[in-house]
Design an enzyme around this catalytic site. Sequence first.
Site, PDB file in Angstrom:
ATOM      1  N   LYS A 172      17.529  65.572-103.033  1.00  0.00           N
ATOM      2  CA  LYS A 172      16.074  65.690-103.222  1.00  0.00           C
ATOM      3  C   LYS A 172      15.711  67.133-103.589  1.00  0.00           C
ATOM      4  CE  LYS A 172      15.355  61.937 -99.924  1.00  0.00           C
ATOM      5  NZ  LYS A 172      15.155  61.626 -98.509  1.00  0.00           N
TER       6      LYS A 172
ATOM      7  N   ILE B 128       5.245  60.376-100.256  1.00  0.00           N
ATOM      8  CA  ILE B 128       4.508  61.633-100.414  1.00  0.00           C
ATOM      9  C   ILE B 128       4.428  61.992-101.895  1.00  0.00           C
ATOM     10  CG2 ILE B 128       4.414  64.087 -99.818  1.00  0.00           C
ATOM     11  CD1 ILE B 128       6.242  63.514 -97.479  1.00  0.00           C
TER      12      ILE B 128
ATOM     13  N   ASP C  55      21.701  63.924 -98.493  1.00  0.00           N
ATOM     14  CA  ASP C  55      20.482  63.234 -98.949  1.00  0.00           C
ATOM     15  C   ASP C  55      19.408  64.282 -99.276  1.00  0.00           C
ATOM     16  OD1 ASP C  55      18.734  60.648 -99.013  1.00  0.00           O
ATOM     17  OD2 ASP C  55      17.647  62.002 -97.675  1.00  0.00           O
TER      18      ASP C  55
ATOM     19  N   GLU D 121      21.119  55.267 -90.934  1.00  0.00           N
ATOM     20  CA  GLU D 121      22.012  54.217 -91.436  1.00  0.00           C
ATOM     21  C   GLU D 121      23.170  54.033 -90.446  1.00  0.00           C
ATOM     22  OE1 GLU D 121      21.688  53.149 -94.807  1.00  0.00           O
ATOM     23  OE2 GLU D 121      19.904  54.372 -95.051  1.00  0.00           O
TER      24      GLU D 121
ATOM     25  N   GLY E 108      16.695  52.065 -86.094  1.00  0.00           N
ATOM     26  CA  GLY E 108      16.800  51.667 -87.505  1.00  0.00           C
ATOM     27  C   GLY E 108      16.439  52.791 -88.469  1.00  0.00           C
TER      28      GLY E 108
ATOM     29  N   GLY F  14       9.728  59.818-100.333  1.00  0.00           N
ATOM     30  CA  GLY F  14       9.178  58.461-100.186  1.00  0.00           C
ATOM     31  C   GLY F  14       7.761  58.356-100.721  1.00  0.00           C
TER      32      GLY F  14
ATOM     33  N   LYS G 157      17.470  58.926-106.031  1.00  0.00           N
ATOM     34  CA  LYS G 157      17.690  60.390-106.088  1.00  0.00           C
ATOM     35  C   LYS G 157      19.074  60.734-106.627  1.00  0.00           C
ATOM     36  CE  LYS G 157      18.287  59.475-101.372  1.00  0.00           C
ATOM     37  NZ  LYS G 157      17.358  58.420-101.078  1.00  0.00           N
TER      38      LYS G 157
ATOM     39  N   THR H 173      14.574  46.963 -99.567  1.00  0.00           N
ATOM     40  CA  THR H 173      13.460  47.611 -98.870  1.00  0.00           C
ATOM     41  C   THR H 173      12.379  48.066 -99.855  1.00  0.00           C
ATOM     42  OG1 THR H 173      15.023  48.375 -97.208  1.00  0.00           O
ATOM     43  CG2 THR H 173      12.885  49.474 -97.249  1.00  0.00           C
ATOM     44  N   VAL H 174      12.759  48.876-100.822  1.00  0.00           N
ATOM     45  CA  VAL H 174      11.760  49.440-101.738  1.00  0.00           C
ATOM     46  C   VAL H 174      11.253  48.378-102.719  1.00  0.00           C
ATOM     47  CG1 VAL H 174      11.308  51.242-103.444  1.00  0.00           C
ATOM     48  CG2 VAL H 174      12.821  51.723-101.516  1.00  0.00           C
TER      49      VAL H 174
HETATM   50  P1  NAP Z   1      18.348  48.140-100.420  1.00  0.00           P
HETATM   51  O1  NAP Z   1      17.428  47.712 -99.343  1.00  0.00           O
HETATM   52  O2  NAP Z   1      19.796  48.177-100.115  1.00  0.00           O
HETATM   53  O3  NAP Z   1      18.109  47.159-101.655  1.00  0.00           O
HETATM   54  C1  NAP Z   1      18.923  47.146-102.793  1.00  0.00           C
HETATM   55  C2  NAP Z   1      18.565  45.946-103.650  1.00  0.00           C
HETATM   56  O4  NAP Z   1      19.308  46.017-104.848  1.00  0.00           O
HETATM   57  C3  NAP Z   1      18.867  44.598-102.999  1.00  0.00           C
HETATM   58  O5  NAP Z   1      17.861  43.682-103.312  1.00  0.00           O
HETATM   59  C4  NAP Z   1      20.186  44.166-103.658  1.00  0.00           C
HETATM   60  O6  NAP Z   1      20.297  42.758-103.807  1.00  0.00           O
HETATM   61  C5  NAP Z   1      20.059  44.802-105.013  1.00  0.00           C
HETATM   62  N1  NAP Z   1      21.347  45.210-105.565  1.00  0.00           N
HETATM   63  C6  NAP Z   1      22.122  46.234-105.164  1.00  0.00           C
HETATM   64  N2  NAP Z   1      23.236  46.311-105.913  1.00  0.00           N
HETATM   65  C7  NAP Z   1      23.155  45.297-106.800  1.00  0.00           C
HETATM   66  C8  NAP Z   1      23.991  44.851-107.849  1.00  0.00           C
HETATM   67  N3  NAP Z   1      25.151  45.441-108.137  1.00  0.00           N
HETATM   68  N4  NAP Z   1      23.587  43.776-108.565  1.00  0.00           N
HETATM   69  C9  NAP Z   1      22.427  43.159-108.296  1.00  0.00           C
HETATM   70  N5  NAP Z   1      21.571  43.561-107.328  1.00  0.00           N
HETATM   71  C10 NAP Z   1      21.948  44.604-106.586  1.00  0.00           C
HETATM   72  O7  NAP Z   1      17.956  49.574-100.976  1.00  0.00           O
HETATM   73  P2  NAP Z   1      16.574  50.339-100.780  1.00  0.00           P
HETATM   74  O8  NAP Z   1      16.517  50.934 -99.413  1.00  0.00           O
HETATM   75  O9  NAP Z   1      15.458  49.495-101.242  1.00  0.00           O
HETATM   76  O10 NAP Z   1      16.783  51.577-101.778  1.00  0.00           O
HETATM   77  C11 NAP Z   1      16.662  51.419-103.161  1.00  0.00           C
HETATM   78  C12 NAP Z   1      16.602  52.798-103.822  1.00  0.00           C
HETATM   79  O11 NAP Z   1      15.449  53.472-103.362  1.00  0.00           O
HETATM   80  C13 NAP Z   1      17.780  53.720-103.485  1.00  0.00           C
HETATM   81  O12 NAP Z   1      18.084  54.490-104.615  1.00  0.00           O
HETATM   82  C14 NAP Z   1      17.245  54.584-102.366  1.00  0.00           C
HETATM   83  O13 NAP Z   1      17.872  55.858-102.291  1.00  0.00           O
HETATM   84  C15 NAP Z   1      15.811  54.737-102.808  1.00  0.00           C
HETATM   85  N6  NAP Z   1      14.895  55.050-101.713  1.00  0.00           N
HETATM   86  C16 NAP Z   1      14.871  54.268-100.623  1.00  0.00           C
HETATM   87  C17 NAP Z   1      13.962  54.549 -99.601  1.00  0.00           C
HETATM   88  C18 NAP Z   1      13.871  53.677 -98.388  1.00  0.00           C
HETATM   89  O14 NAP Z   1      13.003  53.916 -97.549  1.00  0.00           O
HETATM   90  N7  NAP Z   1      14.694  52.666 -98.245  1.00  0.00           N
HETATM   91  C19 NAP Z   1      13.112  55.667 -99.714  1.00  0.00           C
HETATM   92  C20 NAP Z   1      13.163  56.442-100.879  1.00  0.00           C
HETATM   93  C21 NAP Z   1      14.056  56.126-101.883  1.00  0.00           C
HETATM   94  P3  NAP Z   1      20.394  41.772-102.540  1.00  0.00           P
HETATM   95  O15 NAP Z   1      19.061  41.885-101.858  1.00  0.00           O
HETATM   96  O16 NAP Z   1      20.606  40.424-103.105  1.00  0.00           O
HETATM   97  O17 NAP Z   1      21.501  42.289-101.710  1.00  0.00           O
HETATM   98  N1  HSE Z   2      17.726  58.304 -95.538  1.00  0.00           N
HETATM   99  C1  HSE Z   2      16.516  58.962 -95.927  1.00  0.00           C
HETATM  100  C2  HSE Z   2      15.912  59.692 -94.728  1.00  0.00           C
HETATM  101  C3  HSE Z   2      15.467  58.019 -96.468  1.00  0.00           C
HETATM  102  O1  HSE Z   2      16.403  59.618 -93.602  1.00  0.00           O
HETATM  103  O2  HSE Z   2      14.906  60.373 -94.943  1.00  0.00           O
HETATM  104  C4  HSE Z   2      15.695  57.636 -97.905  1.00  0.00           C
HETATM  105  O3  HSE Z   2      15.563  58.749 -98.752  1.00  0.00           O
END
Ligand code: NAP
Ligand code: HSE
Length: 435
Positions: free
Chosen positions: A206, A137, A202, A191, A188, A135, A106, A14-15
């Site tokens: 933060k 902000i 979570d 989780e 969505g 995120g 985080k 996602t990120v």
């Molecule tokens: P995500 O969608 O699950 O993406 C994780 C990515 O990392 C995927 O591309 C995955 O590969 C890759 N990956 C994970 N483990 C791996 C490993 N062992 N070896 C190689 N590649 C690996 O996660 P996300 O939502 O983007 O979140 C990423 C980080 O940002 C987290 O720390 C989360 O807390 C933080 N964050 C997320 C959001 C949000 O809105 N999602 C907001 C703020 C902060 P594949 O694609 O091939 O599976």
């Molecule tokens: N799971 C978090 C939330 C998003 O619901 O705000 C990623 O930090």
Amino acid sequence: MEKVIKVGLLGLGTVGKGVYRILTGNAENICRKVGARLEIARILVRSLDKDRGLEIDPAVLTTDYRDVIDDPEIEIVVEVMGGLHPALDYARQTLKKGKSLVTANKDLIAQHGRELFEAAAAGAADLLFEGSVGGGIPIVRPLKHCLAANRIIKIMGIINGTTNYILSKMTAEGAGFAEALAEAQARGYAEADPGADIEGLDAARKLAILASIAFNSRVSLDDVYVEGISRITARDIAYAGELNYVIKLLGIAKENENGIEARVHPTMIPREHPLAAVNGVFNAVYVQGDAVGNTMFYGRGAGEMPTGSAVAADVMEAARNRLHRVAGINGCTCFEQKPVLPVGHTQSKYYLRMAVADRPGVLASIAYAFGDKEVSLASVIQKHTDGRRAEIVLVTHRVSEQNLRDALTIVEKLSAVDEVCAVIRVEDEDVREVG
Ligand code: NAP
Ligand code: HSE
């Protein structure tokens, strides 16, 4: 000749996709702002075959992290994989090589911040983590830079979108917790396993990050007192409304002469408070500084492009610093060691809901137990009765948490008390300053 700075991504979920879209889509603008072209040279993923909806040279993708971290031409590594392992190991290796690290993780910062900052300092590299809280902000950089001249008095944040969506739906529609959670999952937002969101973990991660920056002293996840929202009922939401309050899951960090308070729990705040108007998946962080007064930072706390926006800006900053050879200026700001107070040493007002016998002397016995432990009651309202059993709602004055707990231990044993159904903290001390 145009200067190029090579960037490696660890993760393209996602990120990561947001970061990729922003750094490639806005490349010209970013190049002019930084003074160098940012080239995404390698990207670590788990699966090479996944359709990611991006036009991307397959040769850029790799499943071997060393192709990113060990490439001597890559100067900035962006960790957007999530979790502690192997992300922590990759972060350590990156910083050890003197490369700058940008992360939205985080867990890494809240649990291993001190060690990673020391590694960044040793390698004269940047460790930037704006995307890890709220995120899209801006809050980490404002606290570290724009508000740096203030003594921070208090931070109160809605820093989890899932729980804010659930509580907003319960408030607006009278929905029950299970129904609101099911809708958050269907949309969505939550989780499939929403435990870390619902139980406040979570938000606690933060808050640990924000409190460390605000009070210049390391607050780690274990220091934060945490209560989630799973016990909040539609009934308490309705009573809160009658009392002119709204219930939010807040991360609260304050400092007093004895130390730092850091806690995450459902909280009643006045309807007029700016945080009360933050609904749905939106996040907001309310910061009180001694010079600036009250400020609030509001926006999307998660999602591909909002979080990508924060991470991409960190990459730009790291690139600028490397270009001007000033990497390392964003070092650790925890130059003090202040105690974090156990929750029993904190003070608050409390909303209490109890099921009791409806007979003479019951209120007096409850009031006596509270009075004995120096818990002063501000109001007592009898809500429902069938002639035998009644429901009462009490609001205390500001009291010590330990005194309240001691009083409740006695109250729960009174024969007239069936159950203490709800205990919710009330934060309304600064509402007068808000108007
Ligand atoms: P995500 O969608 O699950 O993406 C994780 C990515 O990392 C995927 O591309 C995955 O590969 C890759 N990956 C994970 N483990 C791996 C490993 N062992 N070896 C190689 N590649 C690996 O996660 P996300 O939502 O983007 O979140 C990423 C980080 O940002 C987290 O720390 C989360 O807390 C933080 N964050 C997320 C959001 C949000 O809105 N999602 C907001 C703020 C902060 P594949 O694609 O091939 O599976
Ligand atoms: N799971 C978090 C939330 C998003 O619901 O705000 C990623 O930090």
